[in-house]
Design an enzyme around this catalytic site. Sequence first.
Site, PDB file in Angstrom:
ATOM      1  N   GLY A  58     -45.320 -29.563  -6.767  1.00 14.25           N
ATOM      2  CA  GLY A  58     -45.231 -30.776  -7.577  1.00 14.25           C
ATOM      3  C   GLY A  58     -43.866 -30.831  -8.234  1.00 14.25           C
ATOM      4  O   GLY A  58     -43.736 -30.855  -9.451  1.00 14.25           O
ATOM      5  N   ALA A 122     -49.386 -31.022  -0.784  1.00 13.96           N
ATOM      6  CA  ALA A 122     -49.463 -29.637  -1.259  1.00 13.96           C
ATOM      7  C   ALA A 122     -50.882 -29.102  -1.263  1.00 13.96           C
ATOM      8  O   ALA A 122     -51.087 -27.885  -1.354  1.00 13.96           O
ATOM      9  CB  ALA A 122     -48.873 -29.541  -2.671  1.00 13.96           C
ATOM     10  N   TYR A 245     -59.146 -37.541 -22.970  1.00  6.90           N
ATOM     11  CA  TYR A 245     -58.453 -36.451 -22.284  1.00  6.90           C
ATOM     12  C   TYR A 245     -59.223 -35.134 -22.376  1.00  6.90           C
ATOM     13  O   TYR A 245     -59.970 -34.794 -21.474  1.00  6.90           O
ATOM     14  CB  TYR A 245     -57.012 -36.292 -22.795  1.00  6.90           C
ATOM     15  CG  TYR A 245     -56.170 -35.502 -21.820  1.00  6.90           C
ATOM     16  CD1 TYR A 245     -55.445 -36.143 -20.820  1.00  6.90           C
ATOM     17  CD2 TYR A 245     -56.153 -34.110 -21.840  1.00  6.90           C
ATOM     18  CE1 TYR A 245     -54.716 -35.427 -19.881  1.00  6.90           C
ATOM     19  CE2 TYR A 245     -55.424 -33.380 -20.910  1.00  6.90           C
ATOM     20  CZ  TYR A 245     -54.710 -34.044 -19.949  1.00  6.90           C
ATOM     21  OH  TYR A 245     -54.002 -33.327 -19.014  1.00  6.90           O
ATOM     22  N   LYS A 254     -59.122 -29.414 -16.653  1.00  4.91           N
ATOM     23  CA  LYS A 254     -58.194 -28.472 -17.285  1.00  4.91           C
ATOM     24  C   LYS A 254     -58.918 -27.205 -17.749  1.00  4.91           C
ATOM     25  O   LYS A 254     -58.341 -26.109 -17.735  1.00  4.91           O
ATOM     26  CB  LYS A 254     -57.472 -29.140 -18.450  1.00  4.91           C
ATOM     27  CG  LYS A 254     -56.538 -30.271 -18.025  1.00  4.91           C
ATOM     28  CD  LYS A 254     -55.483 -29.814 -17.020  1.00  4.91           C
ATOM     29  CE  LYS A 254     -54.509 -30.926 -16.671  1.00  4.91           C
ATOM     30  NZ  LYS A 254     -53.502 -30.503 -15.667  1.00  4.91           N
TER      31      LYS A 254
END
EC number: 1.3.1.44
Length: 405
Positions: A58, A122, A245, A254
Amino acid sequence: MAVIKPMVRSNICINAHPIGCARDTENQIEYAIAQKAKHGIKTAKEGGYAPQNVLVLGCSTGYGLSSRITAAFEYGADTIGVSFEKEPTVTKGGTPGWYNNKAFDRAAAKAGLKSTTFNMDAYSDECRQAVIDEAKKWGIKFDLIVYSLASPVRTDPDTKVLYKSVIKPVGKPYGGYAIDMMTEKLNRLEAQPAEGDDIPNTVKVMGGEDWERWMKYLSDAGLIAEGCRTVAYSYIGPKYSQPIYREGTIGEAKKDLEARAKNIDAQLKKIGGAAYVSVNKALVTRSSSVIPVIMLYLGCLFKVQKAAGTHEGCKEQIDRLFAERLYTADKKVPVDEQGRIRIDDWEMKPEIQAELDKHMEAITQENLKEHIDLEGIRKDFLNINGFAVDGVDYEKDITDMTAID
């Protein structure tokens, strides 16, 4: 051809300026070179404590691009980068990352640094094999691996099932005002809560499964050096962004990333290495610009941190990550109680958040410019796509959309 102007609709820019993208990348490179002199950084060849061979997954924009630039131009590393970009033709533009990568490779070659950039998915095993083959051709092992992938989709290499990630709250809707940066109008937006397989699908795309797979493939190929470190990027954020989030679908991903970091860390410890999740500062990105409340928060944050003298962009954040966390003089990496690197420390200082609260609570359409750094967030938003970059003649006709001069 013609003069290229930004095409922005509802905080989404759908085109890029080739020369502007290249110049913005070159500006970051100039900053890294200056920081090397300022910090007195010695490369590994100069006898310093620094990475020598770095893989950035990335690598084309944001924190990934800044990581590659810092590793190469501040710490003297040879780099392999991976990103998936739309290539331009003479008459049709490509994505900003394509131009950024081209500018990076050109500057690296000029500086005598080895670099290869793969324009590939990727998440695919084909990409992993291409990187492995290149590293073996170079005769190297990686001593730093940066995982900075963000994507709306990922195809599982084993099952070939395509998964889609979403940015949604969990349990209840999340709403608030968003600012249209070009018209300066406040609009009320609401994001509906996750449903069905939204959470597991987002974890599948944005969690740590792919990072873990990369590390296993590289390890099995014998390409991880003694003492290798790997770092992936995350965000926690303040109370304003928590529902969409950290407590939302992305937050679940996450958390998976952090859990898998521990698995990777356990393997790397056997060879004196380590795996980290770095919690970074909130910045203007292509995704943050369309999430309710986030751009207002960023506008206030920019204003408050600039007044305090602690504002940072990507390049400043990553410079501090390398100099004050990953490559410290005593070779120790400062982490929080959960083992995470915290480069969001300046953003999350209680006094910064308290001052920010005052601005957030006072915002109206009429007093907008008193409480947010509108010009700052707008410039960052445009810079991502190569516009509003200092030193670029935007009245010049572009005759070849593949050229960065």
